[in-house]
Motif scaffolding. Structure first.
Motif, PDB file in Angstrom:
ATOM      1  N   ASP A   1       0.769  -1.206   0.177  1.00 14.37           N
ATOM      2  CA  ASP A   1       0.016  -0.194  -0.203  1.00 14.37           C
ATOM      3  C   ASP A   1       0.963   1.395  -0.112  1.00 14.37           C
ATOM      4  O   ASP A   1       0.167   2.199   0.579  1.00 14.37           O
ATOM      5  CB  ASP A   1      -0.944   0.087   1.228  1.00 14.37           C
ATOM      6  CG  ASP A   1      -0.048   0.198   2.420  1.00 14.37           C
ATOM      7  OD1 ASP A   1       1.156  -0.189   2.503  1.00 14.37           O
ATOM      8  OD2 ASP A   1      -0.756   0.155   3.626  1.00 14.37           O
ATOM      9  N   VAL A   2       1.916   1.109  -0.342  1.00 18.73           N
ATOM     10  CA  VAL A   2       3.041   2.451  -0.429  1.00 18.73           C
ATOM     11  C   VAL A   2       2.560   3.234  -1.458  1.00 18.73           C
ATOM     12  O   VAL A   2       1.832   3.304  -2.353  1.00 18.73           O
ATOM     13  CB  VAL A   2       4.383   1.934  -0.797  1.00 18.73           C
ATOM     14  CG1 VAL A   2       5.270   0.816   0.188  1.00 18.73           C
ATOM     15  CG2 VAL A   2       4.631   1.268  -2.204  1.00 18.73           C
ATOM     16  N   LEU A   3       3.008   4.640  -1.173  1.00 19.91           N
ATOM     17  CA  LEU A   3       2.842   5.959  -2.086  1.00 19.91           C
ATOM     18  C   LEU A   3       4.170   6.236  -2.559  1.00 19.91           C
ATOM     19  O   LEU A   3       5.304   6.245  -1.832  1.00 19.91           O
ATOM     20  CB  LEU A   3       1.956   6.902  -1.495  1.00 19.91           C
ATOM     21  CG  LEU A   3       0.579   6.983  -1.438  1.00 19.91           C
ATOM     22  CD1 LEU A   3      -0.045   5.821  -0.479  1.00 19.91           C
ATOM     23  CD2 LEU A   3       0.102   8.412  -1.181  1.00 19.91           C
ATOM     24  N   VAL A   4       4.284   6.655  -3.936  1.00 19.61           N
ATOM     25  CA  VAL A   4       5.792   7.015  -4.309  1.00 19.61           C
ATOM     26  C   VAL A   4       5.237   7.929  -5.563  1.00 19.61           C
ATOM     27  O   VAL A   4       4.381   7.771  -6.310  1.00 19.61           O
ATOM     28  CB  VAL A   4       6.483   5.732  -4.814  1.00 19.61           C
ATOM     29  CG1 VAL A   4       5.773   4.965  -5.980  1.00 19.61           C
ATOM     30  CG2 VAL A   4       7.787   6.314  -5.393  1.00 19.61           C
ATOM     31  N   ARG A   5       6.332   8.872  -5.669  1.00 19.69           N
ATOM     32  CA  ARG A   5       6.171   9.838  -6.915  1.00 19.69           C
ATOM     33  C   ARG A   5       7.104   9.234  -7.851  1.00 19.69           C
ATOM     34  O   ARG A   5       8.193   8.973  -7.701  1.00 19.69           O
ATOM     35  CB  ARG A   5       6.545  11.216  -6.371  1.00 19.69           C
ATOM     36  CG  ARG A   5       5.534  12.285  -6.253  1.00 19.69           C
ATOM     37  CD  ARG A   5       6.394  13.878  -6.140  1.00 19.69           C
ATOM     38  NE  ARG A   5       5.383  14.668  -5.975  1.00 19.69           N
ATOM     39  CZ  ARG A   5       4.238  15.035  -6.889  1.00 19.69           C
ATOM     40  NH1 ARG A   5       4.202  14.613  -8.293  1.00 19.69           N
ATOM     41  NH2 ARG A   5       3.486  16.059  -6.643  1.00 19.69           N
ATOM     42  N   LEU A   6       6.602   9.335  -9.291  1.00 26.81           N
ATOM     43  CA  LEU A   6       7.253   8.826 -10.384  1.00 26.81           C
ATOM     44  C   LEU A   6       7.001   9.472 -11.586  1.00 26.81           C
ATOM     45  O   LEU A   6       5.845  10.006 -11.551  1.00 26.81           O
ATOM     46  CB  LEU A   6       6.876   7.068 -10.393  1.00 26.81           C
ATOM     47  CG  LEU A   6       7.415   6.153  -9.516  1.00 26.81           C
ATOM     48  CD1 LEU A   6       6.689   4.756  -9.755  1.00 26.81           C
ATOM     49  CD2 LEU A   6       9.019   6.101  -9.524  1.00 26.81           C
ATOM     50  N   PRO A   7       7.793   9.355 -12.588  1.00 23.87           N
ATOM     51  CA  PRO A   7       7.478  10.009 -13.926  1.00 23.87           C
ATOM     52  C   PRO A   7       6.187   9.211 -14.442  1.00 23.87           C
ATOM     53  O   PRO A   7       6.289   8.051 -14.752  1.00 23.87           O
ATOM     54  CB  PRO A   7       8.594   9.755 -14.819  1.00 23.87           C
ATOM     55  CG  PRO A   7       9.742   9.676 -13.745  1.00 23.87           C
ATOM     56  CD  PRO A   7       9.319   9.120 -12.466  1.00 23.87           C
ATOM     57  N   ALA A   8       5.204   9.827 -14.598  1.00 21.96           N
ATOM     58  CA  ALA A   8       3.981   9.212 -14.756  1.00 21.96           C
ATOM     59  C   ALA A   8       3.774   8.324 -16.163  1.00 21.96           C
ATOM     60  O   ALA A   8       3.276   7.255 -15.943  1.00 21.96           O
ATOM     61  CB  ALA A   8       2.618  10.249 -14.351  1.00 21.96           C
ATOM     62  N   ARG A   9       4.139   9.273 -17.059  1.00 21.71           N
ATOM     63  CA  ARG A   9       3.753   8.542 -18.382  1.00 21.71           C
ATOM     64  C   ARG A   9       4.757   7.281 -18.625  1.00 21.71           C
ATOM     65  O   ARG A   9       4.477   6.075 -19.116  1.00 21.71           O
ATOM     66  CB  ARG A   9       4.195   9.491 -19.533  1.00 21.71           C
ATOM     67  CG  ARG A   9       3.896   9.085 -20.969  1.00 21.71           C
ATOM     68  CD  ARG A   9       4.174  10.250 -22.035  1.00 21.71           C
ATOM     69  NE  ARG A   9       3.918   9.808 -23.407  1.00 21.71           N
ATOM     70  CZ  ARG A   9       4.280  10.554 -24.475  1.00 21.71           C
ATOM     71  NH1 ARG A   9       5.113  11.350 -24.044  1.00 21.71           N
ATOM     72  NH2 ARG A   9       3.843  10.229 -25.360  1.00 21.71           N
ATOM     73  N   LEU A  10       6.039   7.399 -18.134  1.00 21.99           N
ATOM     74  CA  LEU A  10       6.947   6.386 -18.377  1.00 21.99           C
ATOM     75  C   LEU A  10       6.505   5.176 -17.303  1.00 21.99           C
ATOM     76  O   LEU A  10       6.589   4.052 -17.865  1.00 21.99           O
ATOM     77  CB  LEU A  10       8.314   6.809 -17.860  1.00 21.99           C
ATOM     78  CG  LEU A  10       9.286   7.234 -18.899  1.00 21.99           C
ATOM     79  CD1 LEU A  10      10.796   7.459 -18.352  1.00 21.99           C
ATOM     80  CD2 LEU A  10       9.336   6.316 -20.333  1.00 21.99           C
TER      81      LEU A  10
ATOM     82  N   ALA B   1       3.267  -2.148 -15.607  1.00 21.97           N
ATOM     83  CA  ALA B   1       3.467  -2.720 -14.310  1.00 21.97           C
ATOM     84  C   ALA B   1       2.684  -2.002 -13.317  1.00 21.97           C
ATOM     85  O   ALA B   1       2.358  -2.303 -12.340  1.00 21.97           O
ATOM     86  CB  ALA B   1       4.871  -2.751 -13.825  1.00 21.97           C
ATOM     87  N   VAL B   2       2.192  -0.785 -13.525  1.00 21.54           N
ATOM     88  CA  VAL B   2       0.936   0.003 -12.780  1.00 21.54           C
ATOM     89  C   VAL B   2      -0.018   0.141 -13.478  1.00 21.54           C
ATOM     90  O   VAL B   2       0.140   0.530 -14.851  1.00 21.54           O
ATOM     91  CB  VAL B   2       1.549   1.043 -12.185  1.00 21.54           C
ATOM     92  CG1 VAL B   2       2.708   0.711 -11.082  1.00 21.54           C
ATOM     93  CG2 VAL B   2       2.297   1.876 -12.978  1.00 21.54           C
ATOM     94  N   GLU B   3      -1.161   0.415 -13.013  1.00 18.98           N
ATOM     95  CA  GLU B   3      -2.442   0.712 -13.849  1.00 18.98           C
ATOM     96  C   GLU B   3      -2.779   2.315 -13.469  1.00 18.98           C
ATOM     97  O   GLU B   3      -2.451   2.785 -12.545  1.00 18.98           O
ATOM     98  CB  GLU B   3      -3.472  -0.082 -13.430  1.00 18.98           C
ATOM     99  CG  GLU B   3      -3.139  -1.813 -13.773  1.00 18.98           C
ATOM    100  CD  GLU B   3      -3.966  -2.627 -13.208  1.00 18.98           C
ATOM    101  OE1 GLU B   3      -5.242  -2.194 -12.686  1.00 18.98           O
ATOM    102  OE2 GLU B   3      -3.883  -3.991 -13.178  1.00 18.98           O
ATOM    103  N   ILE B   4      -3.648   2.515 -14.267  1.00 22.48           N
ATOM    104  CA  ILE B   4      -3.999   4.079 -14.156  1.00 22.48           C
ATOM    105  C   ILE B   4      -4.791   4.330 -12.944  1.00 22.48           C
ATOM    106  O   ILE B   4      -4.690   5.599 -12.536  1.00 22.48           O
ATOM    107  CB  ILE B   4      -4.848   4.483 -15.575  1.00 22.48           C
ATOM    108  CG1 ILE B   4      -4.981   5.945 -15.641  1.00 22.48           C
ATOM    109  CG2 ILE B   4      -6.201   3.499 -15.688  1.00 22.48           C
ATOM    110  CD1 ILE B   4      -3.901   6.538 -16.160  1.00 22.48           C
TER     111      ILE B   4
END
Length: 307
Positions: free
Chosen positions: A234-243, A249-252
């Motif tokens: 259940d972690v939260l993380v900031r990432l470059p969204a488009r890449l 591996a992640v969903e919208i």
């Protein structure tokens, strides 16, 4: 001095055992022992000492083993250059790439560059902070990395070619997944945050959202651990969204809305040394990479991000 002696010493030091070194070298232990004795006669001092855990280098032995490592690497590179020549390739170009870029674009990148029959491409994955130094030293020919790096850019050429923006992702086990409204700061402060890309150009910490709240873990260099956690926790993380969304591996519905302005830009640029662009072969490869990045930017979904 016979360089083969230094190569053999390097393998012994790496293996920590004469018998294991013999297996790698395909020679008998008496033969390897004679080689070490020849080296010690030349040095006038021991290069190895025996311990209960195997063999370890002396101070001079360690220094000579480092030279042997370089000889081994140069020899292997020389063999590869010969193979490239016989295969008809003109030159090899070393291209640094960000770990998330590699994971998100590997299929498209492989298909695109495999069509090129004139050159060999060596893709080197690592943090932007480390690779920008290699580019400046001339150990990389090109670098695909965040466009907004805090580095001296006097001798570097930067062309922004792939648009992206930072976003906040939640793990698939988070109760926040799928919410269509802005998540309040109070709720965000209670979540399990991690940081990704520390010192790698994607310095995406949660501080601009939740103030003094500290991330409990930070990952640098590899993106696979971060993506695994997004799939299993259940972690939260900031990432470059488009890449990140391009990886599959992640969903919208894991991309949530947070208070404040839009996430900072995380565009990818093609970096190169200005003096390299004066070489005709480098210019051709620069245009090749540039064309790939532009095609990718034009054809890949923006996932309704404001780019």
């Amino acid at each position: 001095m016979n360089p083969n002696l230094l190569k053999q010493l390097a393998i012994v030091v790496k293996q920590g055992s004469l018998s294991r070194a013999c297996e790698q070298l395909y020679i008998t232990q008496p033969t390897l022992t004679r080689s070490i004795q020849q080296l010690e006669m030349r040095v006038g001092a021991p290069v190895l000492i025996r311990t209960r855990y195997g063999v370890q280098p002396t101070e001079i032995g360690a220094r000579l083993a480092q030279i042997g490592e370089r000889i081994l690497a140069e020899t292997e590179q020389g063999e590869e250059v010969i193979r490239q020549f016989h295969s008809g390739y003109h030159n090899e170009f070393v291209i640094g790439i960000d770990p998330l870029w590699e994971f998100a674009t590997v299929e498209q990148m492989t298909a695109y560059f495999m069509q090129e029959k004139r050159y060999v491409f060596h893709f080197r994955t690592g943090s932007a902070a480390a690779q920008i130094e290699l580019l400046q030293k001339g150990e990389l020919d090109f670098l695909l990395a965040p466009a907004h790096l805090t580095v001296k850019q006097g001798a570097l050429d930067r062309q922004l070619l792939f648009r992206d923006r930072s976003g906040v992702f939640v793990g698939k086990k988070s109760a926040l997944r799928g919410r269509d409204t802005v998540i309040s700061q109070e709720i965000l402060e209670k979540q399990h945050w991690i940081a990704a890309g520390a010192n790698a150009g994607f310095l995406d910490r949660p501080s601009e959202i939740i103030g003094l709240k500290a991330a409990s873990m930070a990952f640098t260099g590899s993106i696979r651990s971060v993506l695994h956690l997004l799939n299993t926790s259940d972690v939260l993380v900031r990432l470059p969204a488009r890449l990140s969304l391009m990886t599959g591996a992640v969903e919208i519905d894991q991309l949530i809305k947070v208070p404040g302005p839009k996430g900072p830009r995380r565009d990818i640029a093609l970096w190169s040394r200005v003096d390299n662009l004066e070489r005709p072969e480098c210019m051709k490869v620069h245009e090749l990479i540039r064309g790939f990045m532009q095609i990718l930017d034009d054809t890949v979904s923006t996932f309704e991000l404001d780019l």
